[in-house]
Structures are given as structure tokens and as C-alpha cells.
Design a protein around this motif. Structure first.
Motif, PDB file in Angstrom:
ATOM      1  N   MET A 128       1.078   2.312  -1.113  1.00  0.00           N
ATOM      2  CA  MET A 128       1.906   1.694  -2.142  1.00  0.00           C
ATOM      3  C   MET A 128       3.256   1.394  -1.502  1.00  0.00           C
ATOM      4  N   THR A 129       3.992   0.466  -2.066  1.00  0.00           N
ATOM      5  CA  THR A 129       5.316   0.171  -1.534  1.00  0.00           C
ATOM      6  C   THR A 129       6.303   1.251  -1.971  1.00  0.00           C
ATOM      7  N   LEU A 139       8.295   8.138   2.904  1.00  0.00           N
ATOM      8  CA  LEU A 139       7.515   7.521   3.977  1.00  0.00           C
ATOM      9  C   LEU A 139       6.094   8.083   4.024  1.00  0.00           C
ATOM     10  N   HIS A 140       5.961   9.388   3.819  1.00  0.00           N
ATOM     11  CA  HIS A 140       4.643  10.019   3.787  1.00  0.00           C
ATOM     12  C   HIS A 140       3.800   9.421   2.660  1.00  0.00           C
ATOM     13  N   LEU A 141       4.391   9.264   1.485  1.00  0.00           N
ATOM     14  CA  LEU A 141       3.656   8.741   0.337  1.00  0.00           C
ATOM     15  C   LEU A 141       3.291   7.270   0.513  1.00  0.00           C
ATOM     16  N   VAL A 142       4.166   6.506   1.145  1.00  0.00           N
ATOM     17  CA  VAL A 142       3.847   5.091   1.424  1.00  0.00           C
ATOM     18  C   VAL A 142       2.600   5.007   2.292  1.00  0.00           C
ATOM     19  N   ILE A 186       6.368   3.455  -5.604  1.00  0.00           N
ATOM     20  CA  ILE A 186       6.415   4.921  -5.655  1.00  0.00           C
ATOM     21  C   ILE A 186       7.648   5.398  -6.422  1.00  0.00           C
ATOM     22  N   ILE A 187       8.782   4.801  -6.147  1.00  0.00           N
ATOM     23  CA  ILE A 187      10.012   5.188  -6.840  1.00  0.00           C
ATOM     24  C   ILE A 187       9.909   4.888  -8.333  1.00  0.00           C
ATOM     25  N   GLN A 188       9.406   3.728  -8.691  1.00  0.00           N
ATOM     26  CA  GLN A 188       9.244   3.386 -10.112  1.00  0.00           C
ATOM     27  C   GLN A 188       8.295   4.363 -10.810  1.00  0.00           C
ATOM     28  N   GLU A 218      -0.546   3.594 -11.124  1.00  0.00           N
ATOM     29  CA  GLU A 218       0.203   4.046  -9.946  1.00  0.00           C
ATOM     30  C   GLU A 218       0.848   5.403 -10.209  1.00  0.00           C
ATOM     31  N   GLN A 219       1.362   5.604 -11.410  1.00  0.00           N
ATOM     32  CA  GLN A 219       1.972   6.880 -11.770  1.00  0.00           C
ATOM     33  C   GLN A 219       0.930   7.993 -11.740  1.00  0.00           C
TER      34      GLN A 219
END
Length: 108
Positions: free
Chosen positions: A69-70, A61-64, A74-76, A34-35
Motif C-alpha cells: 500500500m502507499t 516503510l515496513h508496512l509499505v 496506510i496513514i489514512q 485497507e483499514q
């Protein structure tokens, strides 16, 4: 009978350890994947300037929507990466942070 129970217990103990290690490896692999996916997407977005002020930043929101991905994933991924810069955009009306944006770090 005692030998049978002891052997079964030993097998169960070994299987538990093997399954735990397998899940740990799977979790680490998924997080790394994911990273890398997030970094790859942000690197591809940088040259696509949507306007003259676009520095390649993309909102959460754009990246979701784009990566499917949730928000948490994304934050993690962003927090565990040295290549991704996280910024807060403040509202002009309230002065509070309202949008989290992510971009590929360009300072090195």
C-alpha cells in the motif's frame, strides 16, 4: 426534437448521479478494506517478537513493503481507525521525530 433532448438530458442526469454514488461507495469500501487489512497485519505481527523490546510496532516503510500500500493509504487507514496507535520515534542525535510507527492498540 425538444422532447428527445429533454429525455437525453434526464437520462444523463440520472446516470451522473448513479455513477457518482457508485464511486463514493467504492471509495468508502476500499478505505474500510485497507483499514481492516492494516489492523489484521498488525494483529498478526504482535506475537512475532523480533527481539525482547519488540512491542509489535512496525514502521511506515515496513508496512509499505509488507502490505503493498502507499504511505498515504496506510496513514489514512491508521488515522481513521480507533484500533491503531501511531507513535513518533525521535532521533537520539537530533532530537527530532524521524520514524512513524504503527501498532495495534492494546489498552482496551
Amino acid at each position: 426534437m425538444s422532447g428527445y433532448l429533454s429525455a437525453t438530458a434526464n437520462i444523463a442526469e440520472i446516470l451522473t448521479a448513479v455513477i457518482a454514488v457508485w464511486f463514493w461507495i467504492r471509495t468508502v469500501y476500499k478505505a474500510k478494506k485497507e483499514q481492516q487489512e492494516l489492523c489484521k497485519y498488525l494483529a498478526a505481527e504482535y506475537p512475532k517478537k523480533r527481539n525482547k523490546d519488540d512491542g509489535g510496532d512496525r514502521s511506515l516503510l515496513h508496512l509499505v513493503a509488507a502490505l503493498k500500500m502507499t504511505e498515504d493509504e496506510i496513514i489514512q487507514a491508521a488515522f481513521h481507525s480507533n484500533d491503531i496507535e501511531i507513535r513518533l520515534t525521535h532521533s537520539a542525535e537530533t532530537g527530532r521525530a524521524d520514524i512513524i510507527t504503527f501498532s495495534l492498540r492494546r489498552d482496551y
